[in-house]
Each structure stands twice: as C-alpha cells, then as structure tokens.
Design an enzyme around this catalytic site. Structure first.
Site, PDB file in Angstrom:
ATOM      1  N   LYS A  35       0.693  -1.247   0.089  1.00 50.38           N
ATOM      2  CA  LYS A  35       0.111  -0.094  -0.081  1.00 50.38           C
ATOM      3  C   LYS A  35       0.900   1.229   0.028  1.00 50.38           C
ATOM      4  CE  LYS A  35      -0.361  -0.116   5.011  1.00 50.38           C
ATOM      5  NZ  LYS A  35      -1.236  -0.927   6.256  1.00 50.38           N
ATOM      6  N   ARG A 130     -11.668  -0.441  14.479  1.00 49.24           N
ATOM      7  CA  ARG A 130     -11.509   0.614  13.449  1.00 49.24           C
ATOM      8  C   ARG A 130     -12.509  -0.241  12.297  1.00 49.24           C
ATOM      9  NH1 ARG A 130      -5.654   1.174  10.714  1.00 49.24           N
ATOM     10  NH2 ARG A 130      -6.142  -0.908  10.111  1.00 49.24           N
ATOM     11  N   TYR A 253      15.207  30.240   9.323  1.00 50.44           N
ATOM     12  CA  TYR A 253      13.776  30.893   9.469  1.00 50.44           C
ATOM     13  C   TYR A 253      13.819  31.193  11.002  1.00 50.44           C
ATOM     14  CZ  TYR A 253      12.295  30.362   4.770  1.00 50.44           C
ATOM     15  OH  TYR A 253      11.922  30.543   3.633  1.00 50.44           O
ATOM     16  N   MET A 301      11.850  24.519   3.407  1.00 50.23           N
ATOM     17  CA  MET A 301      11.186  23.663   2.405  1.00 50.23           C
ATOM     18  C   MET A 301      11.864  22.739   1.499  1.00 50.23           C
ATOM     19  SD  MET A 301       8.280  24.768  -0.345  1.00 50.23           S
ATOM     20  CE  MET A 301       7.073  25.481   0.844  1.00 50.23           C
TER      21      MET A 301
HETATM   22  C1  LIG Z   1      -0.406  -1.983   6.599  1.00 52.12           C
HETATM   23  C2  LIG Z   1      -1.064  -3.377   7.131  1.00 52.12           C
HETATM   24  C3  LIG Z   1      -0.356  -4.475   7.082  1.00 52.12           C
HETATM   25  C4  LIG Z   1       1.069  -4.553   7.351  1.00 52.12           C
HETATM   26  O1  LIG Z   1       1.621  -3.913   8.325  1.00 52.12           O
HETATM   27  P1  LIG Z   1       3.257  -3.797   8.619  1.00 52.12           P
HETATM   28  O2  LIG Z   1       3.453  -3.251   9.944  1.00 52.12           O
HETATM   29  O3  LIG Z   1       3.837  -2.630   7.710  1.00 52.12           O
HETATM   30  O4  LIG Z   1       3.756  -4.972   8.513  1.00 52.12           O
HETATM   31  C5  LIG Z   1      -0.872  -5.604   7.556  1.00 52.12           C
HETATM   32  N1  LIG Z   1      -2.296  -5.692   7.682  1.00 52.12           N
HETATM   33  C6  LIG Z   1      -3.173  -4.547   7.583  1.00 52.12           C
HETATM   34  C7  LIG Z   1      -4.544  -4.795   7.486  1.00 52.12           C
HETATM   35  C8  LIG Z   1      -2.535  -3.179   7.121  1.00 52.12           C
HETATM   36  O5  LIG Z   1      -3.258  -2.234   7.023  1.00 52.12           O
END
Ligand SMILES: *Cc1c(COP(=O)(O)O)cnc(C)c1O
Length: 356
Positions: A35, A130, A253, A301
């Site tokens: 992701k 969640r 800054y 920046m």
């Molecule tokens: C991001 C995610 C993972 C992976 O987590 P890591 O800590 O990067 O290994 C696994 N399961 C879900 C549902 C996630 O959102």
C-alpha cells in the site's frame, strides 16, 4: 544535479523476505503489503522482485487496479474493499480480491451476476475497533456469504492494534479471533510485521508483512540489524554551499539557533517538501563522508543546514545521507518523534527514486 535521491536496494528486499520466511512455519502463506506505493519505495518495482510471495495487498481499489494491469498473474488484495456496484464490478473484471468489513458491502455481493466469482476475505474486529465485524456480525456475514455462489471466501482476516508494544493485547486479540472462528474451518490471517516478529503464539494460514520487508524494525527497542533485516533505503542529497559563520549569528527561519562560536555551516539540498521532518530536534544527525554532523536551525522547504565546524574534508558536492546505511531511519524517527511509517511514506514525489 545536486538534488535529493531515494536509493532502493532491491536485493535487500528479497533478503528481508527470506529472513521473514525463515521465522514462520513453511506451511503459512504470505501476503506482502504494497500500500501507499509500497510505503514510498515503489510498488511496481518491489512487486516485480518479490517471487515466492503468495499475494500482495494494498489499501485501496485504485492501487490494486494500477498494479494488476502491470502484473496480471499476481493476486492483489484490497484491504478496504469496495463502496459501490461499480467498485465490485471492477474487482470482478480485474480479478481482484476484496476485503469485506461492513455489512453494507454484502448488498453489492448479492447483486453480482450469475456465472461470476469474486474472491473475498472477511475482516473480523478482534480489538482494533476500526474496521471489521464483531463476533455476532461475523457469523451473520459468513452465513449470508454461504448463500452467495458468486463469492469465494478466502478466509478471515484481523489486525493487531499493538503488536509493537503489548504482547498481552496481542494474545487477547488472538484468543478473540480463535473464539470467533471456532468450527468455521476457514483460513486465518492475523499478523503484520510486528506480530510476526514478536513471537506471539498463533496458528494462521496467511502472514501479512510490510514494514519489515523494507528493512525497518517495527519495535522501538530493537533495531533492524538485531532482527537481521537490511535497510532497503537511502534517502540522501548533496551539500550545495558551505559558509563561514560568525559567533552569535543565527541560522535560517526565525533565527531559532545561533552559534556561540565561529564555525562553518553546510547547506544541504533537502527540506520538508522532500519529506524531511520539519519538526525534528536540533542536533538530529546527518551522515557526511561517514561522519555525523548536527542539524542546526529550522528545516526549510528545500534546504537544511548542518554545522560542520572546521572539518575541511567536507566540500560542496559531498553526499549527505539523511537516513540509510550508517544512519538508520529509526534514529531519525526518535529525533523527530515520528514513526518510521510516517517518515517513509512522507518522502515526496519530487524525490527521484533509483533502484540498485
Ligand atoms: C499495513 C497493514 C499491514 C502491514 O503492516 P506492517 O506493520 O507494515 O507489517 C498488515 N495488515 C493490514 C490490515 C494493514 O493495513
């Protein structure tokens, strides 16, 4: 060109994968998490070097579509599933695997046309609170799905809330998951990187991992090296100017830092718009020619400033490592009070990625 670079070592991605595989039973399958453009490292490139991984996961449908077009033979799992009939139609057309986490998504599954088949994981809420079904809703969901021929249930997935900090919470979540899935005879997927590396007792069928694959420790008190993980990243830039600095002169800054003595300041072409944390503490180290130098003054920046004193070996054009071999990301994470995930996904688009 003196511009920031993110250098990604693809051989180390594979080495980390092997390290992770060595820590799990050989009959567990694996799901590599790609992701957010593989945590900023480039989902396409990471995906292309990961053989021996059973499936890949992303957060959103658009991420899965992009990858599936490039890797039609690999399985992509969409953690958040879909939110419209069109989303599910796309998932069907591209043969994506959806995660079902809310009962409204069942309506879309019920309207899939006969003759189609969509693979789905069902998300169970074991304590993260969640996304996912509670025990009762999980049973209702699985009972409904049993009557939908067009859906193939791949298994039940849940997620640790505190795998990096609290084994007790992990164990409670595992117990809750076991109670919820008892007698179902469905595959289970529970671990993230921390859950996989923290030696929690767990029987599952598919291990998920992201962060550790990229050579980063999920734990505050354990380094990647101690876990035999190799950093895949080098976030670096170059010194573009060196100036003589008088005593009592401030830098940058808001003139937040002033030198007490005469010194020299090196200006590095990297700033918060590249993803360097704006809030990092003074004295956060930067690695130049194998030596650490402290950041002074506010991060701009496009620029940051370090005090090099009268070290004459440092020159314009020298490489400055912001995090990478010799200066682990976890160190910057502590100085900036930002978790590694936040830092790596924050490296911006204008930073050129180089693969070695
Ligand atoms: C991001 C995610 C993972 C992976 O987590 P890591 O800590 O990067 O290994 C696994 N399961 C879900 C549902 C996630 O959102």
């Amino acid at each position: 060109m003196f511009e920031p670079l993110l250098t990604i070592n693809l051989a180390n991605v594979n080495s980390n994968k092997l390290t992770l595989l060595s820590k799990i039973p050989s009959y567990w399958q694996t799901m590599a998490v790609l992701k957010a453009n593989a945590y900023g490292f480039g989902a396409e490139q990471i995906c292309s070097v990961l053989n021996d991984v059973d499936s890949f996961a992303v957060a959103r449908l658009s991420e899965a579509l992009d990858l599936k077009k490039k890797f039609p033979n690999k399985e992509f799992v969409v953690f958040s599933g879909g939110y419209s009939a069109l989303d599910f139609e796309m998932a069907l057309n591209y043969d994506l695997t959806m995660v079902i986490h809310s009962s409204f998504q069942l309506d879309f599954l019920k309207s899939i046309k006969k003759g189609n088949r969509l693979s789905c994981w069902v998300k169970f809420d074991s304590g993260m609170h969640r996304l996912g079904f509670d025990i009762e809703a999980l049973n209702d969901c699985l009972d409904s799905l049993a009557h939908i021929d067009e859906v193939e249930v791949k298994g039940i997935m849940s997620h640790f809330s505190s795998a990096d900090t609290c084994l007790k919470t992990c164990q409670e979540q595992v117990d809750t998951l076991m109670r919820a899935t008892e007698g179902r005879n469905l595959p289970i997927s529970m671990t993230n990187s921390a859950g996989l590396l923290n030696n929690i007792k767990l029987e599952q069928h598919v291990a998920r991992f992201g962060l550790a694959l990229y050579g980063i420790s999920p734990f505050l008190n354990q380094t990647a090296q101690e876990l035999s993980l190799k950093p895949v990243y080098k976030f670096s830039s170059y010194i573009i100017s060196i100036r003589e600095h008088q005593a009592n002169e401030p830098v940058g800054y808001n003139q937040s830092w002033s030198s007490k003595v005469k010194t020299r300041i090196a200006v590095i072409a990297a700033g918060y718009a590249d993803g360097y944390p704006r809030n990092t503490q003074e004295n956060t180290p930067v690695l130049i020619n194998g030596k650490m130098y402290p950041i002074v003054g506010n991060i701009s920046m496009d620029l940051l400033t370090v005090e090099i004193g009268f070290d004459c070996s440092v020159k314009v054009g020298d490489e400055a490592v912001l995090w990478g071999d010799g200066l682990p990301l976890e160190v910057i994470s502590k100085y900036s009070n930002r978790i590694p995930y936040d830092l790596i996904t924050g490296i911006s688009k204008r930073v050129k990625r180089i693969y070695i």
